[in-house]
Design an enzyme around this catalytic site. Structure first.
Site, PDB file in Angstrom:
ATOM      1  N   TRP A 106       0.527  -1.127  -0.141  1.00 25.88           N
ATOM      2  CA  TRP A 106      -0.248  -0.001  -0.450  1.00 25.88           C
ATOM      3  C   TRP A 106       0.832   1.327  -0.134  1.00 25.88           C
ATOM      4  O   TRP A 106       1.773   1.001   1.080  1.00 25.88           O
ATOM      5  CB  TRP A 106      -0.844  -0.297   1.263  1.00 25.88           C
ATOM      6  CG  TRP A 106      -2.045   1.282   1.500  1.00 25.88           C
ATOM      7  CD1 TRP A 106      -2.483   2.488   0.026  1.00 25.88           C
ATOM      8  CD2 TRP A 106      -1.719   2.221   2.748  1.00 25.88           C
ATOM      9  NE1 TRP A 106      -3.074   2.751   0.852  1.00 25.88           N
ATOM     10  CE2 TRP A 106      -3.423   2.947   2.494  1.00 25.88           C
ATOM     11  CE3 TRP A 106      -1.529   1.742   4.283  1.00 25.88           C
ATOM     12  CZ2 TRP A 106      -3.525   3.846   2.989  1.00 25.88           C
ATOM     13  CZ3 TRP A 106      -2.512   3.198   4.972  1.00 25.88           C
ATOM     14  CH2 TRP A 106      -3.039   3.938   4.347  1.00 25.88           C
ATOM     15  N   LYS A 149     -13.011  -0.536   6.050  1.00 27.39           N
ATOM     16  CA  LYS A 149     -13.898  -1.166   4.767  1.00 27.39           C
ATOM     17  C   LYS A 149     -14.868  -1.905   5.422  1.00 27.39           C
ATOM     18  O   LYS A 149     -16.230  -2.251   4.872  1.00 27.39           O
ATOM     19  CB  LYS A 149     -12.402  -2.400   4.445  1.00 27.39           C
ATOM     20  CG  LYS A 149     -11.705  -1.697   4.227  1.00 27.39           C
ATOM     21  CD  LYS A 149     -11.505  -0.041   2.796  1.00 27.39           C
ATOM     22  CE  LYS A 149      -9.706   0.515   2.767  1.00 27.39           C
ATOM     23  NZ  LYS A 149      -9.717   0.858   1.879  1.00 27.39           N
ATOM     24  N   ASP A 152      -0.469  -6.287   8.915  1.00 29.44           N
ATOM     25  CA  ASP A 152      -1.662  -5.061   8.731  1.00 29.44           C
ATOM     26  C   ASP A 152      -2.896  -5.645   8.539  1.00 29.44           C
ATOM     27  O   ASP A 152      -2.599  -6.124   6.967  1.00 29.44           O
ATOM     28  CB  ASP A 152      -0.856  -4.383   7.975  1.00 29.44           C
ATOM     29  CG  ASP A 152      -2.151  -2.908   7.408  1.00 29.44           C
ATOM     30  OD1 ASP A 152      -3.226  -3.032   7.586  1.00 29.44           O
ATOM     31  OD2 ASP A 152      -1.613  -2.318   6.648  1.00 29.44           O
TER      32      ASP A 152
END
Ligand code: IK2
Length: 427
Positions: A155, A272, A236
């Protein structure tokens, strides 16, 4: 103000004198580049073409391309309103019930550190804030290394987050361009050759940007290497539930590592999986040797957080906690996570069919179906992504990553046709 008085004021204050002379205090500040992901949304907004599609940012959209507020979230908000909750400050580490429930969701209530009350957990400003607190804690207290290894690619915000935290960022192989799959041999070799006790960042599930995750067997091998090299694993987990539709299945890697006796750091996001993007709800946790050590770690996390933002926001944590603690809302939420994951999977199938069968697009497109989670790493080149934006009004990041959630029954055909033309060079 009279002209003479104005001149006097200008002469007395340095900044104004400079401005009066036409030189600003900030004239030396160079323009920074737009954010590679959020910059795409800005370009999309400025485009007036009705066919435009935004596949840049990873935010879920419903079957009509609209942002989706989960039913469980709406009900949780009603319950909060009805409870007449006040707006007092939260403690530095956030809402205690929420952080406990967040840890339970990630580690599982049967996991040893959860049962032993040895998880130091703090509420964070979503996943980004969790990573930033974790980076700062490791830079300050991890005794063995100041180097963190990230997958290549990762990311885009990982590198600046960890650099700003005071860590040195290096990479380990992850993506194989030839197979458009996991470079597992490269990954293992790089982890084996990293200096002992380095920190290694692992995407727990639904790897961003590639959409490629190790299998459970591969995770077991990674865990062995991490143990052998005494690396420190920092997970993560920004997409728990988005990969498979099941929050517990998506926590498999984290739970496996913990069951193997690793001490881990973990960043969680509820952006999310609860659709709480703008509410900024997340958690950072570390497993410790027991309640006494946990309390010491907690005290230092407070010292890191206090000068950054004092304490985290209340509303989103109340929403997430209401869902996590009320069985009927929890059940509804699980169904909605599954629904979001399934809609994305159905878009993968449709896109694959359209690219290969309808439009006979040159190349191998199996990865569209095999990749996992919110994103697909299409393999489109930067010139192709540029052409798609300029000529077809289709926006994605320059590396060819698309957010599958931006596709729906109304735009998928136009998208597949445009991609096909871009690949054939006749857009
Ligand atoms: N970690 C990863 C791997 C993420 O993907 C994200 C969210 N990224 O979403 C934007 C995008 O890539 O289009 C995060 C952490 C942090 O997300 P947040 O701070 O919103 O919880």
């Amino acid at each position: 103000m009279l002209a003479a008085a104005r001149t006097q004021t200008v002469a007395r204050t340095g900044g104004l004198v400079l401005r009066a002379a036409g030189v600003s205090t900030w004239s030396h500040v160079p323009a920074g580049p737009p954010d590679p992901i959020l910059g795409v949304s800005e370009a999309f907004k400025a485009d007036k073409d009705p066919r435009k599609i935004n596949l840049g940012v990873g935010a879920y959209r419903d079957g009509n391309g609209k942002p989706y507020v989960l039913g469980a979230v709406k009900k949780a908000e009603e319950a909060i309103r009805a409870s007449n909750a006040d707006k007092e400050y939260l403690p530095i580490t956030g809402l205690a019930d929420f952080t406990k429930n967040a840890a339970k969701l990630a580690y599982g209530e049967d996991s040893a550190p959860f049962k032993e009350n040895s998880i130091a957990v703090t509420q964070s400003i979503s996943g980004t804030g969790a990573l930033r607190i974790g980076g700062a804690f490791l830079a300050r207290f991890y005794p063995h290394s100041k180097v963190i290894y990230l997958p290549v690619p990762s990311w885009g915000n990982h590198t600046p987050i960890f650099r700003d935290s005071g860590l040195e960022v290096r990479g380990y192989k992850y993506f194989n361009k030839e197979t458009v799959g996991l470079d597992f041999e490269g990954m293992k070799a790089d982890l084996k050759s990293a200096p002992e006790k380095s920190i290694v960042l692992l995407h727990a599930c639904a790897h961003n940007p590639t959409g490629i995750d190790p299998t459970p067997e591969q995770w077991a091998e990674i865990s062995d290497i991490v143990k052998e090299k005494q690396l420190f694993p920092f997970f993560d987990m920004a997409y728990q539930g988005f990969a498979s539709g099941s929050t517990s299945r998506d926590a498999q890697a984290v739970r496996h590592f913990v069951s193997q006796g690793h001490q881990i750091a973990l960043a969680q996001s509820f952006a999310k999986n609860m659709g709480l993007y703008g509410e900024r709800v997340g958690a950072f946790s570390l497993t410790t040797s027991g309640p006494e050590e946990r309390a010491k770690v907690d005290s230092q996390i407070k010292i890191i957080v206090r000068p950054m933002y004092s304490n985290p926001p209340l509303h989103g944590a109340l929403i997430a906690n209401t869902i996590l603690s009320k069985p009927e809302l929890y059940g509804e939420w699980e169904g909605e996570v599954k629904g979001m994951a399934e809609r994305i999977i159905s878009m993968r199938d449709k896109l694959y069919d359209s690219l290969t069968h309808t439009h006979k697009t040159p190349g191998e497109w199996g990865h569209i179906k095999s990749q996992i989670g919110m994103f697909s790493f299409t393999g489109l080149t930067p010139p192709q992504t540029k052409a798609l934006a300029e000529k077809a009004h289709i926006y994605m990041t320059a590396d060819g990553r698309i957010s599958m959630a931006g596709l729906n029954a109304n735009n998928i055909e136009y998208f597949a046709e445009s991609v096909s033309k871009a690949v054939k060079g006749n857009l």
